[in-house]
Design an enzyme around this catalytic site. Structure first.
Site, PDB file in Angstrom:
ATOM      1  N   LYS A  53       0.864  -1.174  -0.118  1.00  0.00           N
ATOM      2  CA  LYS A  53       0.226  -0.075   0.303  1.00  0.00           C
ATOM      3  C   LYS A  53       0.972   1.011  -0.200  1.00  0.00           C
ATOM      4  O   LYS A  53       0.460   2.172  -1.066  1.00  0.00           O
ATOM      5  CB  LYS A  53      -0.536   0.210   1.062  1.00  0.00           C
ATOM      6  CG  LYS A  53      -1.956  -0.781   0.927  1.00  0.00           C
ATOM      7  CD  LYS A  53      -2.881  -0.953   2.561  1.00  0.00           C
ATOM      8  CE  LYS A  53      -4.018  -2.201   2.417  1.00  0.00           C
ATOM      9  NZ  LYS A  53      -4.077  -2.028   3.216  1.00  0.00           N
ATOM     10  N   GLN A  97      -5.133  -1.831   9.418  1.00  0.00           N
ATOM     11  CA  GLN A  97      -5.248  -3.229   9.181  1.00  0.00           C
ATOM     12  C   GLN A  97      -5.848  -4.146  10.123  1.00  0.00           C
ATOM     13  O   GLN A  97      -5.662  -4.064  11.237  1.00  0.00           O
ATOM     14  CB  GLN A  97      -3.636  -3.305   8.379  1.00  0.00           C
ATOM     15  CG  GLN A  97      -3.361  -4.835   7.683  1.00  0.00           C
ATOM     16  CD  GLN A  97      -3.753  -4.530   6.694  1.00  0.00           C
ATOM     17  OE1 GLN A  97      -4.148  -3.377   5.882  1.00  0.00           O
ATOM     18  NE2 GLN A  97      -4.039  -5.838   5.955  1.00  0.00           N
ATOM     19  N   ASP A 120     -11.766   3.125   3.889  1.00  0.00           N
ATOM     20  CA  ASP A 120     -11.770   0.999   3.088  1.00  0.00           C
ATOM     21  C   ASP A 120     -13.685   1.736   3.362  1.00  0.00           C
ATOM     22  O   ASP A 120     -13.591   0.423   2.806  1.00  0.00           O
ATOM     23  CB  ASP A 120     -11.689   0.573   4.946  1.00  0.00           C
ATOM     24  CG  ASP A 120     -10.385  -0.067   4.800  1.00  0.00           C
ATOM     25  OD1 ASP A 120      -9.809  -0.774   3.158  1.00  0.00           O
ATOM     26  OD2 ASP A 120      -9.743   0.117   5.385  1.00  0.00           O
TER      27      ASP A 120
HETATM   28  N1  GUN Z   1      -6.904  -6.694   5.708  1.00  0.00           N
HETATM   29  C1  GUN Z   1      -6.881  -7.063   4.549  1.00  0.00           C
HETATM   30  N2  GUN Z   1      -7.839  -6.681   4.154  1.00  0.00           N
HETATM   31  C2  GUN Z   1      -7.942  -5.659   4.788  1.00  0.00           C
HETATM   32  C3  GUN Z   1      -8.596  -4.765   3.633  1.00  0.00           C
HETATM   33  O1  GUN Z   1      -8.789  -4.000   2.546  1.00  0.00           O
HETATM   34  N3  GUN Z   1      -8.429  -3.363   4.871  1.00  0.00           N
HETATM   35  C4  GUN Z   1      -8.339  -3.186   5.563  1.00  0.00           C
HETATM   36  N4  GUN Z   1      -8.832  -2.503   7.084  1.00  0.00           N
HETATM   37  N5  GUN Z   1      -8.068  -4.713   6.149  1.00  0.00           N
HETATM   38  C5  GUN Z   1      -7.301  -5.595   5.442  1.00  0.00           C
END
Ligand code: GUN
Length: 291
Positions: A53, A97, A120
């Site tokens: 990311k 996350q 998100d």
């Molecule tokens: N863990 C796995 N995929 C994601 C996501 O798209 N957002 C978040 N916050 N955690 C994740």
């Protein structure tokens, strides 16, 4: 039938170029876009994901604020970090996350993030707006699935989409996106208690496999000739023929499904890279409409 490959890798490159221009415009207008990522603990998969990311944000010209917190972080401490980021006008998007280490309440954290910074699209008010057909943000993986189809000229209107999986992150929000006015698919959401599953998938014009349970369990006999198949799954399976001893595969048994499809996503390089791209798009949306 030779299936068209819906490449997330290629589409990501195109979208990143588009987003770079937008990020530059926002910066010139005095609002350089900024994404905060909060990662608690040492889970290696989460660290890889977050690293990707941060790299993608850099490529696009989005600044990153990274909060790497130890496993020992308390709920109160984590809530303090979120409150700080909520209050910081230079931060446009906040991502915490998931999963969080045991003992931390992810639902409470999700509700604490300012909805205007919830890139998100997990906050109940943003899920509500999506359900009402007036979204503030689009949920990242579902938006990635949609973009892979629309940007590759796959017709969706009037088609029957069968989604395998009802998760809050993929299946359920995707059903809202696909059935939205203007997208206009007829959607069936299947889950572990759905009888006659194969009957349903064989009627589908579009099959989206998002159970994340068993590698390669969607097989050729489950899809009709000419179907579009989108594979959201990601599994690491042992493979003695590989130097590493494993390979990455999806929910779909590609070898038997692809010959029947008009279009299909590969794993890896299909839906996977799209999630991060859509997260960056949401960050630009947030920077255009600050809290
Ligand atoms: N863990 C796995 N995929 C994601 C996501 O798209 N957002 C978040 N916050 N955690 C994740």
């Amino acid at each position: 039938m030779t299936a068209r490959i819906l490449s997330g890798k290629e589409l990501t490159a195109t979208l990143e170029t588009e987003m770079r221009g937008e990020a530059e415009r926002l910066e010139a207008a005095g609002s350089p876009p900024c994404l905060a990522v909060v990662l608690v603990g040492a889970d290696p998969a989460s660290h890889t994901y977050v690293r990707n990311k941060i790299k993608a944000a850099e490529r696009v010209g989005i600044a990153s604020v990274d909060k790497f917190l130890p496993d020992s972080t308390t709920q109160k401490e984590l809530e303090g970090v979120i409150a700080e980021l909520n209050a910081d006008p230079a931060v446009h998007g906040i991502l915490c996350q998931l999963p969080l280490p045991k003992g931390l309440d992810a639902e409470r954290i999700t509700r604490l993030i300012d909805p205007a910074k919830d890139v998100d699209c997990f906050h109940p008010s943003n899920v509500g707006l999506l359900a009402m057909g007036t979204p503030r943000f689009l949920p990242c993986t579902p938006a990635g699935v949609l973009a892979l189809m629309t940007r590759n000229g796959v017709a969706i209107s009037g088609k029957h989409a069968v989604i395998l999986g009802r998760s809050n992150i993929v299946g359920r929000p995707l059903s809202l996106l696909l059935s939205r006015k203007g997208t206009d698919a007829t959607v069936t959401v299947c889950h572990s208690r759905t009888p006659n599953l194969k009957e349903l998938t064989r009627q589908a014009d579009i099959v989206v496999a998002a159970t994340g349970m068993t590698p390669e369990w969607v097989t050729g006999d489950m899809v009709k000739e000419g179907a579009v198949v989108i594979d959201v799954g990601m599994h690491r399976v042992e493979d003695a023929s590989k130097k590493s001893g494993f390979r990455i595969t999806g929910d779909v048994h590609y070898e038997s499904v692809a010959p029947k499809c008009s279009a299909i996503t590969p794993v890896p390089g299909g839906v996977g890279p799209m999630t991060i791209t859509m997260l960056l798009q949401n960050t630009l949306t947030a920077a255009r409409n600050p809290a």
